[in-house]
Design a protein around this motif. Structure first.
Motif, PDB file in Angstrom:
ATOM      1  N   GLY A 497      34.061   9.783  52.229  1.00  0.00           N
ATOM      2  CA  GLY A 497      33.555   8.427  52.490  1.00  0.00           C
ATOM      3  C   GLY A 497      34.561   7.549  53.206  1.00  0.00           C
ATOM      4  N   TYR A 498      34.090   6.367  53.632  1.00  0.00           N
ATOM      5  CA  TYR A 498      34.982   5.401  54.292  1.00  0.00           C
ATOM      6  C   TYR A 498      36.080   5.003  53.310  1.00  0.00           C
ATOM      7  N   HIS A 499      35.675   4.622  52.102  1.00  0.00           N
ATOM      8  CA  HIS A 499      36.637   4.465  51.011  1.00  0.00           C
ATOM      9  C   HIS A 499      36.590   5.759  50.201  1.00  0.00           C
ATOM     10  N   SER A 500      37.710   6.179  49.649  1.00  0.00           N
ATOM     11  CA  SER A 500      37.659   7.447  48.917  1.00  0.00           C
ATOM     12  C   SER A 500      37.487   7.264  47.408  1.00  0.00           C
ATOM     13  N   TYR A 501      37.584   6.036  46.935  1.00  0.00           N
ATOM     14  CA  TYR A 501      37.289   5.790  45.515  1.00  0.00           C
ATOM     15  C   TYR A 501      36.498   4.499  45.393  1.00  0.00           C
ATOM     16  N   MET A 502      35.573   4.447  44.444  1.00  0.00           N
ATOM     17  CA  MET A 502      34.916   3.176  44.094  1.00  0.00           C
ATOM     18  C   MET A 502      34.738   3.134  42.575  1.00  0.00           C
ATOM     19  N   ASN A 503      35.264   2.078  41.975  1.00  0.00           N
ATOM     20  CA  ASN A 503      35.252   1.975  40.510  1.00  0.00           C
ATOM     21  C   ASN A 503      34.720   0.626  40.076  1.00  0.00           C
ATOM     22  N   LEU A 504      33.988   0.636  38.963  1.00  0.00           N
ATOM     23  CA  LEU A 504      33.680  -0.641  38.328  1.00  0.00           C
ATOM     24  C   LEU A 504      34.989  -1.186  37.779  1.00  0.00           C
ATOM     25  N   ASP A 505      35.103  -2.512  37.757  1.00  0.00           N
ATOM     26  CA  ASP A 505      36.340  -3.159  37.325  1.00  0.00           C
ATOM     27  C   ASP A 505      36.778  -2.661  35.948  1.00  0.00           C
ATOM     28  N   LEU A 506      38.070  -2.524  35.767  1.00  0.00           N
ATOM     29  CA  LEU A 506      38.595  -2.141  34.451  1.00  0.00           C
ATOM     30  C   LEU A 506      38.318  -3.303  33.486  1.00  0.00           C
ATOM     31  N   PRO A 507      37.567  -3.047  32.396  1.00  0.00           N
ATOM     32  CA  PRO A 507      37.147  -4.182  31.573  1.00  0.00           C
ATOM     33  C   PRO A 507      38.252  -4.742  30.678  1.00  0.00           C
ATOM     34  N   VAL A 508      38.711  -5.928  31.027  1.00  0.00           N
ATOM     35  CA  VAL A 508      39.770  -6.592  30.265  1.00  0.00           C
ATOM     36  C   VAL A 508      39.352  -8.055  30.076  1.00  0.00           C
ATOM     37  N   SER A 509      39.353  -8.510  28.816  1.00  0.00           N
ATOM     38  CA  SER A 509      39.059  -9.922  28.521  1.00  0.00           C
ATOM     39  C   SER A 509      40.322 -10.546  27.951  1.00  0.00           C
ATOM     40  N   ILE A 510      40.777 -11.605  28.594  1.00  0.00           N
ATOM     41  CA  ILE A 510      42.078 -12.166  28.192  1.00  0.00           C
ATOM     42  C   ILE A 510      42.157 -13.625  28.612  1.00  0.00           C
ATOM     43  N   GLY A 511      42.767 -14.433  27.758  1.00  0.00           N
ATOM     44  CA  GLY A 511      43.047 -15.831  28.115  1.00  0.00           C
ATOM     45  C   GLY A 511      41.819 -16.627  28.509  1.00  0.00           C
ATOM     46  N   GLY A 512      40.686 -16.343  27.870  1.00  0.00           N
ATOM     47  CA  GLY A 512      39.461 -17.086  28.196  1.00  0.00           C
ATOM     48  C   GLY A 512      38.639 -16.414  29.281  1.00  0.00           C
ATOM     49  N   TYR A 513      39.177 -15.383  29.903  1.00  0.00           N
ATOM     50  CA  TYR A 513      38.406 -14.646  30.910  1.00  0.00           C
ATOM     51  C   TYR A 513      37.633 -13.536  30.210  1.00  0.00           C
ATOM     52  N   GLU A 514      36.343 -13.476  30.485  1.00  0.00           N
ATOM     53  CA  GLU A 514      35.497 -12.451  29.858  1.00  0.00           C
ATOM     54  C   GLU A 514      35.056 -11.455  30.920  1.00  0.00           C
ATOM     55  N   CYS A 515      35.368 -10.198  30.676  1.00  0.00           N
ATOM     56  CA  CYS A 515      34.920  -9.187  31.637  1.00  0.00           C
ATOM     57  C   CYS A 515      33.417  -8.966  31.469  1.00  0.00           C
ATOM     58  N   SER A 516      32.834  -8.305  32.441  1.00  0.00           N
ATOM     59  CA  SER A 516      31.401  -8.014  32.396  1.00  0.00           C
ATOM     60  C   SER A 516      31.135  -6.992  31.287  1.00  0.00           C
ATOM     61  N   GLN A 517      30.218  -7.310  30.392  1.00  0.00           N
ATOM     62  CA  GLN A 517      30.017  -6.454  29.208  1.00  0.00           C
ATOM     63  C   GLN A 517      28.712  -5.681  29.253  1.00  0.00           C
ATOM     64  N   LYS A 518      27.765  -6.163  30.048  1.00  0.00           N
ATOM     65  CA  LYS A 518      26.439  -5.530  30.059  1.00  0.00           C
ATOM     66  C   LYS A 518      26.021  -5.219  31.483  1.00  0.00           C
ATOM     67  N   PRO A 519      25.257  -4.124  31.671  1.00  0.00           N
ATOM     68  CA  PRO A 519      24.840  -3.749  33.033  1.00  0.00           C
ATOM     69  C   PRO A 519      24.084  -4.859  33.760  1.00  0.00           C
ATOM     70  N   GLU A 520      23.509  -5.795  33.026  1.00  0.00           N
ATOM     71  CA  GLU A 520      22.736  -6.876  33.674  1.00  0.00           C
ATOM     72  C   GLU A 520      23.668  -7.956  34.234  1.00  0.00           C
ATOM     73  N   GLU A 521      24.956  -7.889  33.913  1.00  0.00           N
ATOM     74  CA  GLU A 521      25.865  -8.974  34.301  1.00  0.00           C
ATOM     75  C   GLU A 521      26.573  -8.655  35.621  1.00  0.00           C
ATOM     76  N   PRO A 522      26.998  -9.726  36.344  1.00  0.00           N
ATOM     77  CA  PRO A 522      27.743  -9.490  37.583  1.00  0.00           C
ATOM     78  C   PRO A 522      29.100  -8.836  37.320  1.00  0.00           C
ATOM     79  N   ILE A 523      29.598  -8.167  38.318  1.00  0.00           N
ATOM     80  CA  ILE A 523      30.865  -7.443  38.166  1.00  0.00           C
ATOM     81  C   ILE A 523      31.488  -7.254  39.551  1.00  0.00           C
ATOM     82  N   VAL A 524      32.738  -6.823  39.577  1.00  0.00           N
ATOM     83  CA  VAL A 524      33.407  -6.494  40.841  1.00  0.00           C
ATOM     84  C   VAL A 524      33.559  -4.977  40.924  1.00  0.00           C
TER      85      VAL A 524
END
Ligand SMILES: Cc1cc2nc3c(=O)[nH]c(=O)nc-3n(C[C@H](O)[C@H](O)[C@H](O)COP(=O)(O)OP(=O)(O)OC[C@H]3O[C@@H](n4cnc5c(N)ncnc54)[C@H](O)[C@@H]3O)c2cc1C
Length: 652
Positions: A497-524
């Motif tokens: 592929g054009y990029h050789s890897y594609m990953n959902l963001d590593l889920p880390v919640s810290i300092g008031g930041y909440e990572c995406s927890q459910k498939p219905e939620e936005p993510i990077v």
């Protein structure tokens, strides 16, 4: 090559939150470029003073963004001084001027103040519109939430243990590395039944197919043997391989044959150090080209090249298959790349902030200029909004001047006896000068011969040899990850592929930041590309790759990204035209520090002074830092060499 039409991919579709900045319409399309931001702020003398100046939220082409390298490239091409007007003396004078606002430069400022006192006057010059260098923060906001991404440096990690100096700085910044599991939701994707997969593309393998990824994790954690054996059967059933390739693959990962019979362990390692892993696979194991193609892109994220340019000995160190019957002594072989030497202590020292090591850069800036980043802890920094207007204030002992490229650094008189250094920098089409008692060059080494002409030729040559490894770190914000859920994957290896890897963001919640927890939620989605040219030497590949990144338009990159996501995730219901909300391509033509390899660097295998040792020698009142100084592409290296450089200028 593909059947996708631009409207189906969503090309040219306005991404609404990018359409307005401070009420001023700036962009018509999906991308907003840094130059737009500068143009918007044109009415101000200093763009950083504009209330809308907030680089982390910019999308489009980031990393080495348009406008950041023009002065440096013009210096390289020998055209800068004929176009530049006479330098304007700012009248400013500092105890230290640091060139380069990456982790090394910021650490140098920090270490210098420890020796010289907190009232010492320090100026950091940085050519980009943001500080942090490769440690870059990407933000995506929507009415519901802010998503963070890393535009470069992913985490605190290193193949070898952090030094006392580097660990000391991390602790001083308040980062409690052992507490990481508290913030990481490691089982999240597994709880939805997601796991790693590999995407076979039709151009390389004859069919587009997503298959369970049974390949050994290169340089990764060891895995459950039983699960691997089960996955092997599924993989062989699903992979669009010929029968011969399937048999070869099985033989490669299960056989314990000695492919170098009659040699001692040392003799075998010496042979493996001088052949590529691809040659090992093709010539010794004799697997079919389909298998070689499958493995080819695996080490790109580590070395910026595929297995055509990585030594077989390094592949062995990283856990690639084929070596089980060679009975190699587990001790590292001569000439191994440091990335390929496993180290248990180092593996445990890991911490990932949602914006990667940009949090380290931000913590350093907070120590240097407290008014620029609010808060008090290493966790509250994650959501703190930096005030760029406060980075370069007249009365502050430390100032960070962005959008400013150092173009000349010279002693005032004979370097051996000079009492100071004059630094000239280009900023928005003009050249200015400042004076300093000392200067630390924490910028990329290839730049230094152009800005510091007084250096000895041998040192300039060594500095020039540190050409970096080009990469793209792409972040794509999407509305939800339901397609990933449907396809049962969170991490996809795409060797063709054009990029050789594609990953959902590593889920880390810290300092008031909440990572995406459910498939219905936005993510990077994080995607990684290295622009390789297999078959050439590593350095040639990096050079050609760098040219490719500088000459590819964002539009082309965007089309490639959308098409790749459509092909891989389309069967899971992903619609690139509707599901993508923003794209940030962090372009790093000058990315990782070049690391030495037994295949390409004779001195690394045979011993002797390395170019980085020659390159980093102090010169009068000038010292040289940056990760290039250790030829090692890690944050701890950038910190260690900042510390050494400060030691050199403060020892008398
Ligand atoms: C994509 C990517 C991912 C990485 N991931 C990791 C990771 O997960 N963990 C890890 O430990 N390491 C990682 N690294 C390596 C790590 O980021 C670097 O080793 C470290 O951040 C380098 O810091 P530095 O200050 O030495 O260099 P840089 O971050 O490159 O900073 C140097 C700065 O100097 C500036 N500069 C250059 N010339 C001039 C000039 N003439 N005037 C003014 N400024 C100038 C540059 O633009 C740059 O901003 C990664 C690197 C890249 C590229």
């Amino acid at each position: 090559m593909n059947d996708w039409k631009d409207p189906e991919l969503g090309m040219g579709r306005g991404i609404t939150r990018r359409d307005f900045l401070n009420g001023v319409a700036l962009t018509a399309g999906a991308a907003m470029l840094s130059s737009d931001l500068l143009a918007a702020a044109d009415m101000h003398a200093a763009p950083e003073q504009s209330p809308g100046y907030y680089p982390p939220a910019l999308t489009g082409l980031r990393g080495s963004h348009p406008g950041s390298f023009d002065a440096a490239h013009s210096l390289r091409d020998g055209t800068f001084w004929e176009q530049a007007g006479a330098p304007v003396d700012t009248g400013e004078s500092y105890d230290l001027v640091v060139v380069g606002g990456g982790i090394s430069g910021l650490s140098a400022a920090h270490f210098f103040r420890k020796v010289a006192g907190s009232s010492a006057r320090v100026l950091v010059l940085e050519n980009h519109d943001d500080f942090g260098g490769h440690a870059k923060r990407n933000e995506f906001s929507s009415p519901q939430r802010t998503l963070l991404g890393f535009g470069g440096t992913f985490s605190i990690e290193s193949p070898a243990p952090y030094s006392a100096v580097a660990k000391g700085l991390i602790e001083e910044l308040g980062i409690d590395v052992p507490s990481y599991p508290k913030y990481a939701n490691r089982g999240l994707y597994r709880s939805f039944g997601l796991g790693p997969k590999v995407f076979f593309d039709k151009e390389t393998f004859g069919a587009d197919k997503l298959v369970i990824n049974q390949l050994p994790r290169i340089g990764g954690e060891s895995e459950d043997e039983q699960a691997r054996a089960r996955d092997l059967e599924i993989f062989l059933q699903e992979a669009p391989f010929s029968d011969a390739a399937k048999a070869d693959y099985r033989r490669l990962v299960t056989d314990k044959k000695d492919y170098l019979p009659g040699l001692s362990s040392d003799e075998k390692k010496a042979r493996l150090a001088r052949m590529s892993y691809n040659s090992f696979l093709s010539d010794l194991v004799k697997v079919s080209p389909e298998v070689v193609k499958l493995f080819q892109a695996m080490p790109q994220g580590l070395f910026g090249v595929g297995f055509d340019a990585v030594a077989a000995q390094d592949a062995w160190g990283l856990g690639a298959p084929g070596f089980a019957g060679l009975n190699l002594d587990p001790a590292p072989g001569k000439g191994m790349n440091r990335d390929a030497i496993p180290n248990e202590e180092a593996e445990k020292y890991f911490f990932h902030f949602p914006d990667g090591n940009a949090s380290i850069a931000r913590l350093l800036v907070r120590q240097l200029i407290p008014q620029a980043i609010p808060g008090h802890s290493a966790t509250d920094v994650v959501m703190a909004r930096a005030s760029y207007a406060r980075l370069d204030e007249k009365n502050s002992p430390v100032r960070i001047r962005l959008n400013s490229t150092a173009v000349r650094v010279r002693h005032q008189g004979d370097p051996a006896s000079a009492r100071g250094v004059e630094i000239a920098y280009a900023r928005r089409g003009k050249v200015y000068t400042v004076q300093a008692a000392h200067c630390i060059l924490a910028c990329w080494h290839v730049v230094i011969p152009y800005i510091c002409e007084q250096l000895p030729d041998k040192q300039k040559q060594a500095l020039s040899s540190a050409a970096k490894v080009p990469l793209l770190y792409t972040n794509v914000a999407i509305r939800n990850w339901k397609a990933f859920q449907k396809l049962g994957t969170n991490a996809i290896y795409t060797p063709g592929g054009y990029h050789s890897y594609m990953n959902l963001d590593l889920p880390v919640s810290i300092g008031g930041y909440e990572c995406s927890q459910k498939p219905e939620e936005p993510i990077v989605i994080h995607m990684m590309k290295t622009p390789c040219k297999p078959g050439r030497s590593a350095r040639e590949q990096h050079l050609l790759g760098r040219v490719e990144l500088f000459t590819t338009t964002f539009e082309t990159m965007e089309r490639n990204i959308r098409e790749q996501l459509a092909r891989v995730l389309g069967p899971g219901g992903f619609d690139p035209a509707n599901d993508i909300t923003a794209i940030t391509v962090n372009r790093w033509p000058h990315g990782y520090a070049y690391e030495y390899s037994s295949l390409w660097d004779k001195f690394w295998l045979e011993g002797g002074e390395t170019p980085c040792e020659v390159a980093r020698k102090p010169f009068g009142r000038i010292a040289i830092a940056n990760a290039d100084a250790g030829a090692y592409a890690y944050t701890d290296c950038a910190i260690d060499h900042a510390h050494r450089a400060v030691g050199e200028i403060t020892k008398s």
